[in-house]
Structure formats: C-alpha cells, structure tokens
Design a protein around this motif. Structure first.
Motif, PDB file in Angstrom:
ATOM      1  N   ALA A  86     -27.586 -18.012 -19.153  1.00 51.50           N
ATOM      2  CA  ALA A  86     -27.931 -18.600 -17.852  1.00 51.50           C
ATOM      3  C   ALA A  86     -26.717 -19.235 -17.189  1.00 51.50           C
ATOM      4  O   ALA A  86     -26.441 -18.994 -16.011  1.00 51.50           O
ATOM      5  N   SER A  87     -25.960 -20.033 -17.956  1.00 54.03           N
ATOM      6  CA  SER A  87     -24.784 -20.685 -17.376  1.00 54.03           C
ATOM      7  C   SER A  87     -23.715 -19.669 -17.006  1.00 54.03           C
ATOM      8  O   SER A  87     -23.068 -19.770 -15.956  1.00 54.03           O
ATOM      9  N   LYS A  88     -23.545 -18.642 -17.870  1.00 52.03           N
ATOM     10  CA  LYS A  88     -22.556 -17.614 -17.555  1.00 52.03           C
ATOM     11  C   LYS A  88     -22.956 -16.843 -16.305  1.00 52.03           C
ATOM     12  O   LYS A  88     -22.118 -16.499 -15.464  1.00 52.03           O
ATOM     13  N   ASN A  89     -24.259 -16.549 -16.172  1.00 53.90           N
ATOM     14  CA  ASN A  89     -24.732 -15.826 -14.995  1.00 53.90           C
ATOM     15  C   ASN A  89     -24.495 -16.645 -13.728  1.00 53.90           C
ATOM     16  O   ASN A  89     -24.096 -16.105 -12.694  1.00 53.90           O
ATOM     17  N   ALA A  90     -24.736 -17.938 -13.794  1.00 50.25           N
ATOM     18  CA  ALA A  90     -24.492 -18.802 -12.636  1.00 50.25           C
ATOM     19  C   ALA A  90     -23.013 -18.819 -12.271  1.00 50.25           C
ATOM     20  O   ALA A  90     -22.643 -18.761 -11.090  1.00 50.25           O
ATOM     21  N   ASP A  91     -22.145 -18.896 -13.304  1.00 45.93           N
ATOM     22  CA  ASP A  91     -20.697 -18.883 -13.036  1.00 45.93           C
ATOM     23  C   ASP A  91     -20.259 -17.563 -12.401  1.00 45.93           C
ATOM     24  O   ASP A  91     -19.434 -17.545 -11.479  1.00 45.93           O
ATOM     25  N   GLN A  93     -22.149 -15.536 -10.613  1.00 48.41           N
ATOM     26  CA  GLN A  93     -22.661 -15.489  -9.247  1.00 48.41           C
ATOM     27  C   GLN A  93     -21.771 -16.296  -8.304  1.00 48.41           C
ATOM     28  O   GLN A  93     -21.470 -15.872  -7.185  1.00 48.41           O
ATOM     29  N   GLN A  94     -21.334 -17.457  -8.784  1.00 51.72           N
ATOM     30  CA  GLN A  94     -20.445 -18.285  -7.968  1.00 51.72           C
ATOM     31  C   GLN A  94     -19.107 -17.599  -7.735  1.00 51.72           C
ATOM     32  O   GLN A  94     -18.565 -17.603  -6.622  1.00 51.72           O
ATOM     33  N   GLU A  95     -18.576 -16.980  -8.786  1.00 50.72           N
ATOM     34  CA  GLU A  95     -17.305 -16.261  -8.650  1.00 50.72           C
ATOM     35  C   GLU A  95     -17.450 -15.069  -7.720  1.00 50.72           C
ATOM     36  O   GLU A  95     -16.560 -14.788  -6.902  1.00 50.72           O
ATOM     37  N   LEU A  96     -18.587 -14.356  -7.816  1.00 52.77           N
ATOM     38  CA  LEU A  96     -18.833 -13.214  -6.933  1.00 52.77           C
ATOM     39  C   LEU A  96     -18.920 -13.650  -5.479  1.00 52.77           C
ATOM     40  O   LEU A  96     -18.362 -12.990  -4.582  1.00 52.77           O
ATOM     41  N   GLU A  97     -19.593 -14.761  -5.219  1.00 53.48           N
ATOM     42  CA  GLU A  97     -19.709 -15.270  -3.857  1.00 53.48           C
ATOM     43  C   GLU A  97     -18.348 -15.674  -3.318  1.00 53.48           C
ATOM     44  O   GLU A  97     -18.016 -15.403  -2.152  1.00 53.48           O
ATOM     45  N   ASN A  99     -15.441 -14.441  -4.267  1.00 52.13           N
ATOM     46  CA  ASN A  99     -14.689 -13.214  -4.005  1.00 52.13           C
ATOM     47  C   ASN A  99     -15.148 -12.549  -2.717  1.00 52.13           C
ATOM     48  O   ASN A  99     -14.329 -11.995  -1.969  1.00 52.13           O
ATOM     49  N   ARG A 100     -16.467 -12.590  -2.450  1.00 52.46           N
ATOM     50  CA  ARG A 100     -16.978 -11.989  -1.220  1.00 52.46           C
ATOM     51  C   ARG A 100     -16.432 -12.716   0.006  1.00 52.46           C
ATOM     52  O   ARG A 100     -16.043 -12.086   0.993  1.00 52.46           O
ATOM     53  N   ILE A 101     -16.360 -14.041  -0.075  1.00 54.02           N
ATOM     54  CA  ILE A 101     -15.813 -14.820   1.044  1.00 54.02           C
ATOM     55  C   ILE A 101     -14.337 -14.492   1.255  1.00 54.02           C
ATOM     56  O   ILE A 101     -13.877 -14.319   2.391  1.00 54.02           O
ATOM     57  N   GLU A 102     -13.595 -14.383   0.152  1.00 48.54           N
ATOM     58  CA  GLU A 102     -12.167 -14.067   0.271  1.00 48.54           C
ATOM     59  C   GLU A 102     -11.955 -12.670   0.848  1.00 48.54           C
ATOM     60  O   GLU A 102     -11.029 -12.442   1.633  1.00 48.54           O
ATOM     61  N   ILE A 103     -12.827 -11.723   0.481  1.00 50.14           N
ATOM     62  CA  ILE A 103     -12.719 -10.365   1.027  1.00 50.14           C
ATOM     63  C   ILE A 103     -12.978 -10.379   2.529  1.00 50.14           C
ATOM     64  O   ILE A 103     -12.260  -9.731   3.313  1.00 50.14           O
ATOM     65  N   LEU A 104     -14.002 -11.120   2.965  1.00 51.23           N
ATOM     66  CA  LEU A 104     -14.301 -11.204   4.396  1.00 51.23           C
ATOM     67  C   LEU A 104     -13.153 -11.864   5.158  1.00 51.23           C
ATOM     68  O   LEU A 104     -12.795 -11.425   6.266  1.00 51.23           O
ATOM     69  N   GLU A 105     -12.581 -12.906   4.563  1.00 54.61           N
ATOM     70  CA  GLU A 105     -11.442 -13.560   5.218  1.00 54.61           C
ATOM     71  C   GLU A 105     -10.250 -12.609   5.314  1.00 54.61           C
ATOM     72  O   GLU A 105      -9.555 -12.576   6.334  1.00 54.61           O
ATOM     73  N   ALA A 106     -10.020 -11.839   4.251  1.00 60.90           N
ATOM     74  CA  ALA A 106      -8.909 -10.877   4.273  1.00 60.90           C
ATOM     75  C   ALA A 106      -9.132  -9.807   5.339  1.00 60.90           C
ATOM     76  O   ALA A 106      -8.200  -9.407   6.048  1.00 60.90           O
TER      77      ALA A 106
END
Length: 300
Positions: A86-91, A93-97, A99-106
C-alpha cells in the motif's frame, strides 16, 4: 509421607543409566576426535577421504535445511511485501503524478521555445519592425476584442501600427501608454481588414464577428467564389497593413460570402511584433480626407 524433592540419582536406575550413557558418549566423542586428529597428522589423504565421506553423508540433511531456510525467507519477504504494498503504491502514484506534471511543463516550454524561434525568425525577416513584446492579456467575454501589449509609446509605438505574430495578423494599435498599448484585434466587430485570397488575389473585406472569426465579403457584390480552406492575406489596400500577412482561413460559406477563422488567436499568441504603418502618408491623407468610414478610428 511424600518423598523428598531432592532425591539423588542413585535412587533411580533410569537416571543412572542416562548419566552413564552421556558420560560414555562424551568419552567416545573425545576418543573419536582424538583419533581423527591423529589421522589428520599421520595420513592427511586418508583424513581428506573421511571428510569427503562425512560431507556426502550429511549433504541431504544440509540441503533440506537450506531449502527450508530459503522457503521461510521467501515467505517472510512476501509477507513483508504484502504489508508494504500500500505504501509503495502510494509512493509510485505520487512519483507518477510528479513525472506527468514535469512532462506537461516540458511540453509547454518546448511549445513556447518554438513560438519564440518563429518570432525571432520573423523579426529577422522584417528589419523595419518597431518592437517585439508579450501580449499581457486579451478580452474573452467582452463585446470588444482588445488585447494589451507589454510595450508603449516609450518604445516608439503609435496608434494604427500593425501587430502581428508568426501565425498571422493580430490587429492594430488602438491606444498607447508609456509602457503598454491596447491592440484592436482582427476579430473585433469594429475592425475591417482589406484582404485578398492567397491563391488568386481576389479582393475582399474581413470584418470581425467578436467570437474569434471574421465575416468575409467579396468586393464584387453578387459573386461568392469562396470555399472552405481558402487562405486570406492582407492586400495592402488602404496603406495600413503591408501585403501578404496571413489573416484567416475560410471554414464555411455563407449566402453572401464566407466565415473565416482568425489564424493569430490571441489566447495562444504569447509574443507579437509591432510593424510600422505600410504607407503612412496614404493613411494620413485618408484620415484627413475620409471617403468612407471603413477605416475610421474606433473607440469605446
């Protein structure tokens, strides 16, 4: 009467036999160890053979114990992974989000860089440009379509000067302040732009509709030669805009003309170039001796 608790082994034959057997095994073990030690000194090869035989004898037991330990270790890892999932999945998900923000900014930065490159190239192609600045804001819901440019009269801006971007004509300067200027957009209902069809120089007028589109009317009334996809550019008539600036593309025909989509959308244009009036003397003469009100100054 109950027997005493501190009975000596002598009272029990079983206890005596157990003590005797333990002593006997201890003595035998010591003697065997001594013999093996002597064999290792006297005959090392024979001792090596004995050691190999012993290793072969206990190999199945060692293998079974090793597999059992591996199984218990794997089971422990699986149990730990289950509780940590559960904790790994949350981490993750946070990392994926993130990365998605950084991709949009790029992507946004890449699009901004592409626009600036096109604008700089356009500035090189137009050596007589007055200024290049950012469009600070533009009206979206007002009845008027006016944008604010980040330069003003201190940079040489004057009312009437054309404003364009790499995509096409944005509008013209309406009012100037020291560091800002108001731009009357092509899509404003009070803005009339002389245009021509790029394919055959068919003259027409493009009048803003206030919704990001323009109403295109041919000069020759009674004919409607427009079709979807026609590109309209400035014709140079009136002396305000230099010829050849993209203005709009036809999206559909009407009974008397066509509706065109403005190419330089102020919501997507970040920077713009201000050009001098194409034929300032001609515009001055028209203002002093107006023939019609197609190009008269618009105000609020």
């Amino acid at each position: 009467m109950a027997p005493p608790n501190n009975r000596r082994p002598g009272f029990s034959k079983r206890a005596q036999y157990s003590i005797f057997a333990s002593y006997l095994l201890g003595i035998l073990g010591a003697v065997l160890g001594l013999l093996l030690l002597l064999v290792s000194f006297i005959d090392p090869r024979g001792f090596s053979a004995l050691r190999t035989i012993g290793a072969e004898a206990i190999a199945p037991v060692s293998k079974t114990l090793s597999e059992f330990g591996s199984l218990t270790g794997n089971a422990g890892d699986q149990i730990s992974a289950y509780f940590n999932a559960a904790s790994k999945n949350a981490d993750m998900q946070q990392e994926l989000e993130q990365n998605r923000i950084e991709i949009l900014e790029a992507r946004a930065l890449r699009q901004e860089n592409d626009r600036l490159k096109r604008l700089l190239k356009l500035d090189e192609e137009i050596p007589d440009s007055i200024a290049m600045a950012r469009l600070i804001s533009s009206t979206a819901s007002s009845a008027r379509r006016i944008a604010t440019l980040g330069v003003g009269s201190s940079s040489g801006l004057e009312p009437g000067q054309p404003v364009r971007s790499p995509e096409g004509l944005v509008g013209r300067i309406l009012e100037t302040g020291p560091t800002t200027a108001r731009v009357l957009l092509v899509s404003d209902s009070k803005n009339v732009t002389p245009v021509q069809r790029a394919s055959d120089s068919l003259p027409a007028f493009a009048t803003g509709r206030g919704d990001g589109t323009v109403d295109i009317q041919p000069i020759n009334i009674g004919t409607n030669p427009f079709k979807g996809g026609d590109l309209l550019i400035t014709s140079g008539s009136g002396g305000l805009y230099s010829p050849g600036i993209p203005v709009a593309v036809v999206i559909r025909k009407t009974e008397t003309g066509a509706i065109g989509r403005v190419l330089a959308n102020p919501a997507k244009v970040s920077h713009a170039i201000v050009q001098p009036i194409f034929q300032a003397e001609t515009v001055r003469q028209i203002e002093e001796n107006p023939v019609d009100d197609l190009e008269e100054e618009t105000g609020e």
